[in-house]
Design a protein around this motif. Sequence first.
Motif, PDB file in Angstrom:
ATOM      1  N   ILE A  71      -4.258  68.906  10.754  1.00 13.47           N
ATOM      2  CA  ILE A  71      -4.864  67.817  10.123  1.00 13.47           C
ATOM      3  C   ILE A  71      -3.729  67.107   9.520  1.00 13.47           C
ATOM      4  O   ILE A  71      -3.841  66.106   9.634  1.00 13.47           O
ATOM      5  CB  ILE A  71      -5.787  68.396   8.888  1.00 13.47           C
ATOM      6  CG1 ILE A  71      -6.914  68.979   9.548  1.00 13.47           C
ATOM      7  CG2 ILE A  71      -6.202  67.069   7.974  1.00 13.47           C
ATOM      8  CD1 ILE A  71      -7.918  69.945   8.567  1.00 13.47           C
ATOM      9  N   VAL A  72      -2.531  67.710   8.824  1.00 15.71           N
ATOM     10  CA  VAL A  72      -1.633  67.278   8.231  1.00 15.71           C
ATOM     11  C   VAL A  72      -0.870  66.293   8.967  1.00 15.71           C
ATOM     12  O   VAL A  72      -0.710  64.966   8.653  1.00 15.71           O
ATOM     13  CB  VAL A  72      -0.560  68.442   7.618  1.00 15.71           C
ATOM     14  CG1 VAL A  72       0.868  67.692   7.230  1.00 15.71           C
ATOM     15  CG2 VAL A  72      -1.197  69.204   6.456  1.00 15.71           C
ATOM     16  N   TYR A  73      -0.483  66.724  10.401  1.00 11.66           N
ATOM     17  CA  TYR A  73       0.264  65.704  11.103  1.00 11.66           C
ATOM     18  C   TYR A  73      -0.608  64.727  11.861  1.00 11.66           C
ATOM     19  O   TYR A  73       0.053  64.047  12.622  1.00 11.66           O
ATOM     20  CB  TYR A  73       1.411  66.558  11.885  1.00 11.66           C
ATOM     21  CG  TYR A  73       2.156  67.232  11.117  1.00 11.66           C
ATOM     22  CD1 TYR A  73       3.182  66.498  10.374  1.00 11.66           C
ATOM     23  CD2 TYR A  73       2.063  68.529  10.963  1.00 11.66           C
ATOM     24  CE1 TYR A  73       4.216  66.862   9.847  1.00 11.66           C
ATOM     25  CE2 TYR A  73       3.119  69.065   9.945  1.00 11.66           C
ATOM     26  CZ  TYR A  73       4.049  68.192   9.445  1.00 11.66           C
ATOM     27  OH  TYR A  73       5.093  68.692   8.511  1.00 11.66           O
ATOM     28  N   LYS A  74      -1.866  64.680  11.648  1.00 11.67           N
ATOM     29  CA  LYS A  74      -2.714  63.837  12.126  1.00 11.67           C
ATOM     30  C   LYS A  74      -2.687  62.468  11.111  1.00 11.67           C
ATOM     31  O   LYS A  74      -3.022  61.206  11.447  1.00 11.67           O
ATOM     32  CB  LYS A  74      -4.027  64.426  12.259  1.00 11.67           C
ATOM     33  CG  LYS A  74      -5.251  63.292  12.943  1.00 11.67           C
ATOM     34  CD  LYS A  74      -6.488  64.050  12.913  1.00 11.67           C
ATOM     35  CE  LYS A  74      -7.538  63.025  13.668  1.00 11.67           C
ATOM     36  NZ  LYS A  74      -9.007  63.491  13.542  1.00 11.67           N
ATOM     37  N   TYR A  75      -2.392  63.037   9.937  1.00  9.13           N
ATOM     38  CA  TYR A  75      -2.405  61.653   8.953  1.00  9.13           C
ATOM     39  C   TYR A  75      -1.150  61.335   8.288  1.00  9.13           C
ATOM     40  O   TYR A  75      -0.777  60.645   7.376  1.00  9.13           O
ATOM     41  CB  TYR A  75      -3.458  61.894   7.802  1.00  9.13           C
ATOM     42  CG  TYR A  75      -4.894  62.189   8.430  1.00  9.13           C
ATOM     43  CD1 TYR A  75      -5.556  60.830   8.798  1.00  9.13           C
ATOM     44  CD2 TYR A  75      -5.430  63.426   8.782  1.00  9.13           C
ATOM     45  CE1 TYR A  75      -6.805  61.003   9.311  1.00  9.13           C
ATOM     46  CE2 TYR A  75      -6.735  63.267   9.241  1.00  9.13           C
ATOM     47  CZ  TYR A  75      -7.468  62.027   9.630  1.00  9.13           C
ATOM     48  OH  TYR A  75      -8.489  62.104  10.367  1.00  9.13           O
ATOM     49  N   LEU A  76      -0.236  62.249   8.278  1.00 13.82           N
ATOM     50  CA  LEU A  76       1.389  62.134   8.130  1.00 13.82           C
ATOM     51  C   LEU A  76       2.193  62.171   9.233  1.00 13.82           C
ATOM     52  O   LEU A  76       2.094  63.020  10.297  1.00 13.82           O
ATOM     53  CB  LEU A  76       1.614  63.242   7.125  1.00 13.82           C
ATOM     54  CG  LEU A  76       1.090  63.009   5.738  1.00 13.82           C
ATOM     55  CD1 LEU A  76       1.763  64.268   4.946  1.00 13.82           C
ATOM     56  CD2 LEU A  76       1.701  61.910   4.876  1.00 13.82           C
ATOM     57  N   THR A  77       3.221  61.445   9.310  1.00 16.82           N
ATOM     58  CA  THR A  77       4.320  61.451  10.383  1.00 16.82           C
ATOM     59  C   THR A  77       4.987  62.485   9.738  1.00 16.82           C
ATOM     60  O   THR A  77       5.245  63.120   8.662  1.00 16.82           O
ATOM     61  CB  THR A  77       5.151  60.042  10.295  1.00 16.82           C
ATOM     62  OG1 THR A  77       5.891  60.029   9.010  1.00 16.82           O
ATOM     63  CG2 THR A  77       4.313  58.805  10.210  1.00 16.82           C
ATOM     64  N   THR A  78       5.939  62.972  10.825  1.00 19.23           N
ATOM     65  CA  THR A  78       6.974  64.081  10.320  1.00 19.23           C
ATOM     66  C   THR A  78       7.949  63.554   9.385  1.00 19.23           C
ATOM     67  O   THR A  78       8.681  64.433   8.656  1.00 19.23           O
ATOM     68  CB  THR A  78       7.818  64.459  11.785  1.00 19.23           C
ATOM     69  OG1 THR A  78       8.248  63.232  12.176  1.00 19.23           O
ATOM     70  CG2 THR A  78       6.931  65.113  12.810  1.00 19.23           C
ATOM     71  N   GLU A  79       8.132  62.245   9.267  1.00 14.27           N
ATOM     72  CA  GLU A  79       8.912  61.811   8.080  1.00 14.27           C
ATOM     73  C   GLU A  79       8.428  61.771   6.842  1.00 14.27           C
ATOM     74  O   GLU A  79       8.879  61.519   5.772  1.00 14.27           O
ATOM     75  CB  GLU A  79       9.325  60.332   8.452  1.00 14.27           C
ATOM     76  CG  GLU A  79      10.588  60.252   9.796  1.00 14.27           C
ATOM     77  CD  GLU A  79       9.763  60.620  10.844  1.00 14.27           C
ATOM     78  OE1 GLU A  79       8.742  60.137  11.101  1.00 14.27           O
ATOM     79  OE2 GLU A  79      10.608  60.865  11.704  1.00 14.27           O
ATOM     80  N   GLY A  80       6.922  62.068   6.733  1.00 13.64           N
ATOM     81  CA  GLY A  80       6.179  61.984   5.788  1.00 13.64           C
ATOM     82  C   GLY A  80       5.423  60.809   5.234  1.00 13.64           C
ATOM     83  O   GLY A  80       5.227  60.429   4.226  1.00 13.64           O
ATOM     84  N   THR A  81       5.326  60.036   6.264  1.00 10.36           N
ATOM     85  CA  THR A  81       4.806  58.452   6.005  1.00 10.36           C
ATOM     86  C   THR A  81       3.101  58.851   6.198  1.00 10.36           C
ATOM     87  O   THR A  81       2.721  59.267   7.244  1.00 10.36           O
ATOM     88  CB  THR A  81       5.357  57.424   6.857  1.00 10.36           C
ATOM     89  OG1 THR A  81       6.728  57.312   6.540  1.00 10.36           O
ATOM     90  CG2 THR A  81       4.736  56.051   6.679  1.00 10.36           C
ATOM     91  N   ARG A  82       2.347  58.183   5.451  1.00 12.10           N
ATOM     92  CA  ARG A  82       0.931  58.255   5.463  1.00 12.10           C
ATOM     93  C   ARG A  82       0.542  57.280   6.988  1.00 12.10           C
ATOM     94  O   ARG A  82       0.686  56.228   6.749  1.00 12.10           O
ATOM     95  CB  ARG A  82       0.226  57.683   4.526  1.00 12.10           C
ATOM     96  CG  ARG A  82      -1.173  57.765   4.539  1.00 12.10           C
ATOM     97  CD  ARG A  82      -1.912  59.260   4.461  1.00 12.10           C
ATOM     98  NE  ARG A  82      -3.137  59.007   3.958  1.00 12.10           N
ATOM     99  CZ  ARG A  82      -4.355  59.048   4.611  1.00 12.10           C
ATOM    100  NH1 ARG A  82      -4.058  58.698   6.093  1.00 12.10           N
ATOM    101  NH2 ARG A  82      -5.616  58.986   4.182  1.00 12.10           N
ATOM    102  N   CYS A  83      -0.116  57.868   7.809  1.00 14.49           N
ATOM    103  CA  CYS A  83      -0.746  57.301   8.963  1.00 14.49           C
ATOM    104  C   CYS A  83      -2.059  56.614   8.445  1.00 14.49           C
ATOM    105  O   CYS A  83      -2.689  56.942   7.538  1.00 14.49           O
ATOM    106  CB  CYS A  83      -1.002  57.961   9.994  1.00 14.49           C
ATOM    107  SG  CYS A  83       0.480  58.904  10.602  1.00 14.49           S
ATOM    108  N   ALA A  84      -2.302  55.557   9.214  1.00  9.77           N
ATOM    109  CA  ALA A  84      -3.497  54.723   8.837  1.00  9.77           C
ATOM    110  C   ALA A  84      -4.730  55.668   9.171  1.00  9.77           C
ATOM    111  O   ALA A  84      -4.829  56.452  10.105  1.00  9.77           O
ATOM    112  CB  ALA A  84      -3.683  53.711   9.890  1.00  9.77           C
ATOM    113  N   GLY A  85      -5.876  55.122   8.702  1.00  8.23           N
ATOM    114  CA  GLY A  85      -7.414  56.030   8.725  1.00  8.23           C
ATOM    115  C   GLY A  85      -7.542  56.957   7.948  1.00  8.23           C
ATOM    116  O   GLY A  85      -6.676  57.548   6.943  1.00  8.23           O
ATOM    117  N   SER A  86      -8.829  57.232   7.624  1.00  7.68           N
ATOM    118  CA  SER A  86      -9.224  58.243   6.738  1.00  7.68           C
ATOM    119  C   SER A  86      -9.855  59.627   7.418  1.00  7.68           C
ATOM    120  O   SER A  86     -10.206  59.171   8.593  1.00  7.68           O
ATOM    121  CB  SER A  86     -10.524  57.526   5.920  1.00  7.68           C
ATOM    122  OG  SER A  86     -11.481  57.131   6.621  1.00  7.68           O
TER     123      SER A  86
END
Length: 205
Positions: A93-108
């Motif tokens: 779940i974490v890396y579905k919504y965060l990049t490996t650099e820690g940037t929040r990805c789009a989408g809820s």
Amino acid sequence: MLERINNVKGRIAIAGDESSWDFGFMESLEEQLTKRGKLSPRQEEVLQQVEGRWSDEALSSRASWADDWDEDKEEKFNIALFYYRRTGYYGNIVYKYLTTEGTRCAGSPSEKEYNKLVLNKYAAGVIRNVQSESKFPVGGTAVFRAGARLGQTYKGSPCVILKHGKAEHVSSHAKGAKPIQVLPIGAAAPIWTEERWLKKAKKKK
């Protein structure tokens, strides 16, 4: 049976979720029906479960969840994301919504993903730590407690409060583990610690 499978595949395709496990499973069932003409009892059982996830009622519930998404849920979800990024749990779940650099990805997230990540005692403690009001105002002073887990260097030493931590700084669900950046008196650089390791400085008479 094939009509049921195609119906589910169509619903998944319309939702744009063709990379999901459900869609792949439907394709495997379709292939088996074509080759063998029947499914195993276990496959039929799982087919029924997948149909339930893509029923009219389930789709309506997901649409309602998306409509009800708000800033409060977003903030709590982000705090939980960064916490579990540190701990290593719920990586799917974490890396579905965060990049490996820690940037929040789009989408809820889906309601299931949100509940799994946020509605547990560990995340609740972390969220409380981040959202609670700080006992130490920026610009004020504090003193490291004798039991502070920072080695002997700073124990009992005064420090200046520089900033309060955000979601990406949280590391513990323990009570009082609100992240805070301080500059120990005499130190060349600031450090991150937690409010539980600080106490208010005594006012001079």
